[in-house]
Design a protein around this motif. Structure first.
Motif, PDB file in Angstrom:
ATOM      1  N   PRO A  50      18.916   6.203 -23.436  1.00  0.00           N
ATOM      2  CA  PRO A  50      18.854   6.276 -24.729  1.00  0.00           C
ATOM      3  C   PRO A  50      18.024   7.105 -25.471  1.00  0.00           C
ATOM      4  CG  PRO A  50      18.271   4.203 -23.929  1.00  0.00           C
ATOM      5  CD  PRO A  50      18.249   4.994 -22.629  1.00  0.00           C
ATOM      6  N   ALA A  51      18.408   7.561 -26.706  1.00  0.00           N
ATOM      7  CA  ALA A  51      17.797   8.363 -27.642  1.00  0.00           C
ATOM      8  C   ALA A  51      16.517   7.681 -27.999  1.00  0.00           C
ATOM      9  CB  ALA A  51      18.613   8.992 -28.928  1.00  0.00           C
ATOM     10  N   GLY A  52      15.276   8.622 -27.841  1.00  0.00           N
ATOM     11  CA  GLY A  52      14.088   7.990 -28.220  1.00  0.00           C
ATOM     12  C   GLY A  52      13.293   7.250 -27.332  1.00  0.00           C
ATOM     13  N   CYS A  53      13.836   7.105 -25.778  1.00  0.00           N
ATOM     14  CA  CYS A  53      12.973   6.577 -24.957  1.00  0.00           C
ATOM     15  C   CYS A  53      12.542   7.558 -23.998  1.00  0.00           C
ATOM     16  CB  CYS A  53      14.096   5.938 -24.175  1.00  0.00           C
ATOM     17  SG  CYS A  53      13.501   4.873 -22.683  1.00  0.00           S
ATOM     18  N   PHE A  54      11.215   7.197 -23.899  1.00  0.00           N
ATOM     19  CA  PHE A  54      10.337   8.065 -23.025  1.00  0.00           C
ATOM     20  C   PHE A  54      10.452   8.116 -21.767  1.00  0.00           C
ATOM     21  CE2 PHE A  54       8.369   8.303 -27.293  1.00  0.00           C
ATOM     22  CZ  PHE A  54       8.428   9.520 -27.736  1.00  0.00           C
ATOM     23  N   HIS A  55      10.766   6.941 -21.068  1.00  0.00           N
ATOM     24  CA  HIS A  55      10.864   6.423 -19.581  1.00  0.00           C
ATOM     25  C   HIS A  55       9.526   6.471 -19.043  1.00  0.00           C
ATOM     26  CE1 HIS A  55      15.118   6.861 -19.958  1.00  0.00           C
ATOM     27  NE2 HIS A  55      14.998   7.984 -20.497  1.00  0.00           N
ATOM     28  N   GLY A  56       8.229   6.377 -19.822  1.00  0.00           N
ATOM     29  CA  GLY A  56       6.953   6.239 -19.165  1.00  0.00           C
ATOM     30  C   GLY A  56       6.671   7.652 -18.606  1.00  0.00           C
ATOM     31  N   GLY A  57       5.365   7.402 -17.868  1.00  0.00           N
ATOM     32  CA  GLY A  57       4.689   8.323 -17.072  1.00  0.00           C
ATOM     33  C   GLY A  57       4.126   9.478 -17.843  1.00  0.00           C
ATOM     34  N   THR A  58       3.403   9.125 -18.657  1.00  0.00           N
ATOM     35  CA  THR A  58       2.521   9.997 -19.655  1.00  0.00           C
ATOM     36  C   THR A  58       1.579  11.082 -18.654  1.00  0.00           C
ATOM     37  OG1 THR A  58       2.479   8.472 -21.188  1.00  0.00           O
ATOM     38  CG2 THR A  58       0.785  10.018 -21.397  1.00  0.00           C
ATOM     39  N   ASP A  59       1.618  12.194 -19.079  1.00  0.00           N
ATOM     40  CA  ASP A  59       0.873  13.251 -18.731  1.00  0.00           C
ATOM     41  C   ASP A  59      -0.120  13.542 -19.317  1.00  0.00           C
ATOM     42  OD1 ASP A  59      -0.210  15.634 -17.391  1.00  0.00           O
ATOM     43  OD2 ASP A  59       1.601  16.899 -17.523  1.00  0.00           O
ATOM     44  N   VAL A  60      -1.506  13.124 -18.662  1.00  0.00           N
ATOM     45  CA  VAL A  60      -2.907  13.155 -19.439  1.00  0.00           C
ATOM     46  C   VAL A  60      -3.532  14.221 -19.287  1.00  0.00           C
ATOM     47  CG1 VAL A  60      -2.938  10.589 -19.570  1.00  0.00           C
ATOM     48  CG2 VAL A  60      -4.129  11.886 -17.653  1.00  0.00           C
ATOM     49  N   ASP A  61      -3.234  15.240 -18.267  1.00  0.00           N
ATOM     50  CA  ASP A  61      -3.800  16.467 -17.825  1.00  0.00           C
ATOM     51  C   ASP A  61      -4.161  17.114 -19.048  1.00  0.00           C
ATOM     52  OD1 ASP A  61      -3.081  15.311 -15.293  1.00  0.00           O
ATOM     53  OD2 ASP A  61      -2.566  17.221 -14.434  1.00  0.00           O
ATOM     54  N   GLU A  62      -3.404  17.749 -19.833  1.00  0.00           N
ATOM     55  CA  GLU A  62      -3.712  18.624 -20.949  1.00  0.00           C
ATOM     56  C   GLU A  62      -4.659  17.862 -22.019  1.00  0.00           C
ATOM     57  OE1 GLU A  62      -4.065  22.117 -22.925  1.00  0.00           O
ATOM     58  OE2 GLU A  62      -3.082  21.783 -21.030  1.00  0.00           O
ATOM     59  N   PRO A  63      -4.389  16.735 -22.320  1.00  0.00           N
ATOM     60  CA  PRO A  63      -5.511  16.048 -23.167  1.00  0.00           C
ATOM     61  C   PRO A  63      -6.893  16.079 -22.842  1.00  0.00           C
ATOM     62  CG  PRO A  63      -3.414  14.861 -23.441  1.00  0.00           C
ATOM     63  CD  PRO A  63      -3.247  15.777 -22.180  1.00  0.00           C
ATOM     64  N   PHE A  64      -7.002  15.644 -21.534  1.00  0.00           N
ATOM     65  CA  PHE A  64      -8.424  15.737 -20.887  1.00  0.00           C
ATOM     66  C   PHE A  64      -8.845  17.134 -20.752  1.00  0.00           C
ATOM     67  CE2 PHE A  64      -7.293  11.086 -19.553  1.00  0.00           C
ATOM     68  CZ  PHE A  64      -8.521  10.752 -19.489  1.00  0.00           C
ATOM     69  N   ASN A  65      -7.962  18.030 -20.484  1.00  0.00           N
ATOM     70  CA  ASN A  65      -8.659  19.170 -20.129  1.00  0.00           C
ATOM     71  C   ASN A  65      -9.248  19.855 -21.509  1.00  0.00           C
ATOM     72  OD1 ASN A  65      -8.316  19.904 -17.359  1.00  0.00           O
ATOM     73  ND2 ASN A  65      -5.942  20.100 -17.715  1.00  0.00           N
ATOM     74  N   ARG A  66      -8.458  19.516 -22.803  1.00  0.00           N
ATOM     75  CA  ARG A  66      -8.783  19.869 -23.871  1.00  0.00           C
ATOM     76  C   ARG A  66     -10.336  19.254 -24.206  1.00  0.00           C
ATOM     77  NH1 ARG A  66      -4.214  21.202 -28.308  1.00  0.00           N
ATOM     78  NH2 ARG A  66      -2.673  22.505 -26.676  1.00  0.00           N
ATOM     79  N   ALA A  67     -10.240  17.886 -23.909  1.00  0.00           N
ATOM     80  CA  ALA A  67     -11.497  16.874 -24.095  1.00  0.00           C
ATOM     81  C   ALA A  67     -12.755  17.480 -23.491  1.00  0.00           C
ATOM     82  CB  ALA A  67     -11.296  15.476 -23.787  1.00  0.00           C
ATOM     83  N   LEU A  68     -12.330  17.931 -21.918  1.00  0.00           N
ATOM     84  CA  LEU A  68     -13.695  18.496 -21.243  1.00  0.00           C
ATOM     85  C   LEU A  68     -14.004  19.987 -21.831  1.00  0.00           C
ATOM     86  CD1 LEU A  68     -12.138  17.547 -17.721  1.00  0.00           C
ATOM     87  CD2 LEU A  68     -14.129  16.664 -18.664  1.00  0.00           C
ATOM     88  N   ALA A  69     -13.030  20.638 -22.253  1.00  0.00           N
ATOM     89  CA  ALA A  69     -13.491  21.975 -22.921  1.00  0.00           C
ATOM     90  C   ALA A  69     -14.110  21.484 -24.176  1.00  0.00           C
ATOM     91  CB  ALA A  69     -11.991  22.796 -23.249  1.00  0.00           C
ATOM     92  N   ARG A  70     -13.994  20.719 -25.130  1.00  0.00           N
ATOM     93  CA  ARG A  70     -14.874  20.368 -26.245  1.00  0.00           C
ATOM     94  C   ARG A  70     -16.406  19.881 -25.706  1.00  0.00           C
ATOM     95  NH1 ARG A  70     -13.175  19.036 -31.348  1.00  0.00           N
ATOM     96  NH2 ARG A  70     -11.918  20.767 -31.989  1.00  0.00           N
ATOM     97  N   LEU A  71     -16.451  19.277 -24.649  1.00  0.00           N
ATOM     98  CA  LEU A  71     -17.762  18.571 -24.098  1.00  0.00           C
ATOM     99  C   LEU A  71     -18.750  19.988 -23.708  1.00  0.00           C
ATOM    100  CD1 LEU A  71     -16.592  16.001 -21.651  1.00  0.00           C
ATOM    101  CD2 LEU A  71     -17.723  15.790 -23.963  1.00  0.00           C
ATOM    102  N   GLN A  72     -18.083  21.098 -23.809  1.00  0.00           N
ATOM    103  CA  GLN A  72     -19.052  22.250 -23.400  1.00  0.00           C
ATOM    104  C   GLN A  72     -19.563  22.652 -24.811  1.00  0.00           C
ATOM    105  OE1 GLN A  72     -19.545  23.210 -20.337  1.00  0.00           O
ATOM    106  NE2 GLN A  72     -18.212  21.410 -20.038  1.00  0.00           N
ATOM    107  N   GLU A  73     -19.137  22.194 -25.967  1.00  0.00           N
ATOM    108  CA  GLU A  73     -19.651  22.566 -27.229  1.00  0.00           C
ATOM    109  C   GLU A  73     -20.855  21.592 -27.732  1.00  0.00           C
ATOM    110  OE1 GLU A  73     -16.440  22.669 -29.983  1.00  0.00           O
ATOM    111  OE2 GLU A  73     -14.918  23.452 -28.676  1.00  0.00           O
ATOM    112  N   SER A  74     -21.730  22.328 -28.107  1.00  0.00           N
ATOM    113  CA  SER A  74     -23.238  21.568 -28.660  1.00  0.00           C
ATOM    114  C   SER A  74     -22.674  20.245 -29.547  1.00  0.00           C
ATOM    115  CB  SER A  74     -23.998  22.301 -29.394  1.00  0.00           C
ATOM    116  OG  SER A  74     -23.445  22.872 -30.406  1.00  0.00           O
TER     117      SER A  74
END
Length: 96
Positions: free
Chosen positions: A1-25
Protein backbone atom coordinates in the motif's frame (compact mmCIF):
# COMPACT_ATOMS: atom_id res chain seq x y z
CA UNK A 1 0.00 0.00 0.00
CA UNK A 2 1.01 3.62 -0.55
CA UNK A 3 2.89 5.14 2.35
CA UNK A 4 4.08 1.79 3.70
CA UNK A 5 7.82 1.45 4.21
CA UNK A 6 7.89 -2.34 4.81
CA UNK A 7 10.56 -1.93 7.53
CA UNK A 8 14.24 -2.56 7.25
CA UNK A 9 15.68 0.88 7.96
CA UNK A 10 19.16 1.38 6.51
CA UNK A 11 21.23 3.04 9.25
CA UNK A 12 24.58 3.03 7.44
CA UNK A 13 24.44 6.58 6.05
CA UNK A 14 23.23 8.28 9.25
CA UNK A 15 25.89 6.49 11.28
CA UNK A 16 28.61 7.31 8.75
CA UNK A 17 27.61 10.98 8.96
CA UNK A 18 27.61 10.87 12.76
CA UNK A 19 31.05 9.24 12.78
CA UNK A 20 32.36 11.94 10.45
CA UNK A 21 31.04 14.60 12.83
CA UNK A 22 32.96 13.01 15.71
CA UNK A 23 36.15 14.10 13.95
CA UNK A 24 35.16 17.75 14.48
CA UNK A 25 36.28 19.37 17.74
CA UNK A 26 32.74 20.49 18.63
CA UNK A 27 31.45 16.92 18.41
CA UNK A 28 34.42 14.82 19.59
CA UNK A 29 32.80 14.05 22.96
CA UNK A 30 29.32 13.37 21.60
CA UNK A 31 27.43 10.12 21.86
CA UNK A 32 24.83 8.72 19.47
CA UNK A 33 21.18 7.97 20.19
CA UNK A 34 19.40 5.55 17.86
CA UNK A 35 15.62 5.52 18.21
CA UNK A 36 14.10 2.59 16.36
CA UNK A 37 11.25 0.14 16.11
CA UNK A 38 13.93 -2.51 15.66
CA UNK A 39 13.34 -3.12 11.96
CA UNK A 40 16.95 -2.46 10.95
CA UNK A 41 18.94 -4.00 8.14
CA UNK A 42 22.27 -5.40 9.34
CA UNK A 43 24.87 -2.65 8.93
CA UNK A 44 27.83 -2.92 6.60
CA UNK A 45 30.84 -4.63 8.21
CA UNK A 46 32.97 -1.52 7.56
CA UNK A 47 30.48 0.55 9.56
CA UNK A 48 30.55 -1.91 12.46
CA UNK A 49 34.34 -1.72 12.40
CA UNK A 50 34.30 2.11 12.37
CA UNK A 51 31.80 2.20 15.24
CA UNK A 52 33.91 -0.23 17.27
CA UNK A 53 37.02 1.87 16.61
CA UNK A 54 35.22 5.03 17.78
CA UNK A 55 33.93 3.23 20.86
CA UNK A 56 37.46 2.15 21.76
CA UNK A 57 39.42 5.25 20.72
CA UNK A 58 36.95 8.04 21.52
CA UNK A 59 34.88 6.42 24.24
CA UNK A 60 31.81 6.66 22.01
CA UNK A 61 28.59 5.43 23.54
CA UNK A 62 25.76 4.41 21.22
CA UNK A 63 22.44 4.26 23.03
CA UNK A 64 19.62 2.43 21.32
CA UNK A 65 16.04 3.19 22.28
CA UNK A 66 13.94 0.28 21.06
CA UNK A 67 10.30 1.33 20.85
CA UNK A 68 8.02 -1.69 21.05
CA UNK A 69 9.01 -5.32 21.03
CA UNK A 70 9.44 -6.03 17.34
CA UNK A 71 12.59 -6.08 15.31
CA UNK A 72 16.00 -7.63 15.28
CA UNK A 73 17.50 -7.19 18.73
CA UNK A 74 20.72 -8.91 17.63
CA UNK A 75 21.38 -6.19 15.04
CA UNK A 76 20.64 -3.43 17.55
CA UNK A 77 22.98 -4.99 20.09
CA UNK A 78 25.74 -5.22 17.45
CA UNK A 79 25.52 -1.43 16.97
CA UNK A 80 24.75 -0.11 20.44
CA UNK A 81 26.72 -0.05 23.66
CA UNK A 82 23.45 0.29 25.63
CA UNK A 83 19.95 -0.80 24.60
CA UNK A 84 16.91 0.67 26.35
CA UNK A 85 13.45 -0.72 25.62
CA UNK A 86 10.23 1.25 25.68
CA UNK A 87 7.33 -1.19 25.36
CA UNK A 88 4.28 1.06 25.62
CA UNK A 89 2.87 4.24 27.11
CA UNK A 90 0.48 2.20 29.24
CA UNK A 91 3.43 0.39 30.83
CA UNK A 92 4.60 3.73 32.27
CA UNK A 93 1.17 4.99 33.28
CA UNK A 94 0.50 7.04 30.18
CA UNK A 95 -2.70 7.28 28.17
CA UNK A 96 -3.17 6.96 24.44
Amino acid sequence: PAGCFHGGTDVDEPFNRALARLQESEWCNADILLVTDGEIKPPDEALISSLNDAKEELGLKVHGLLVGDAGNEEVIESICTHVHTFKSWSAVGGRR
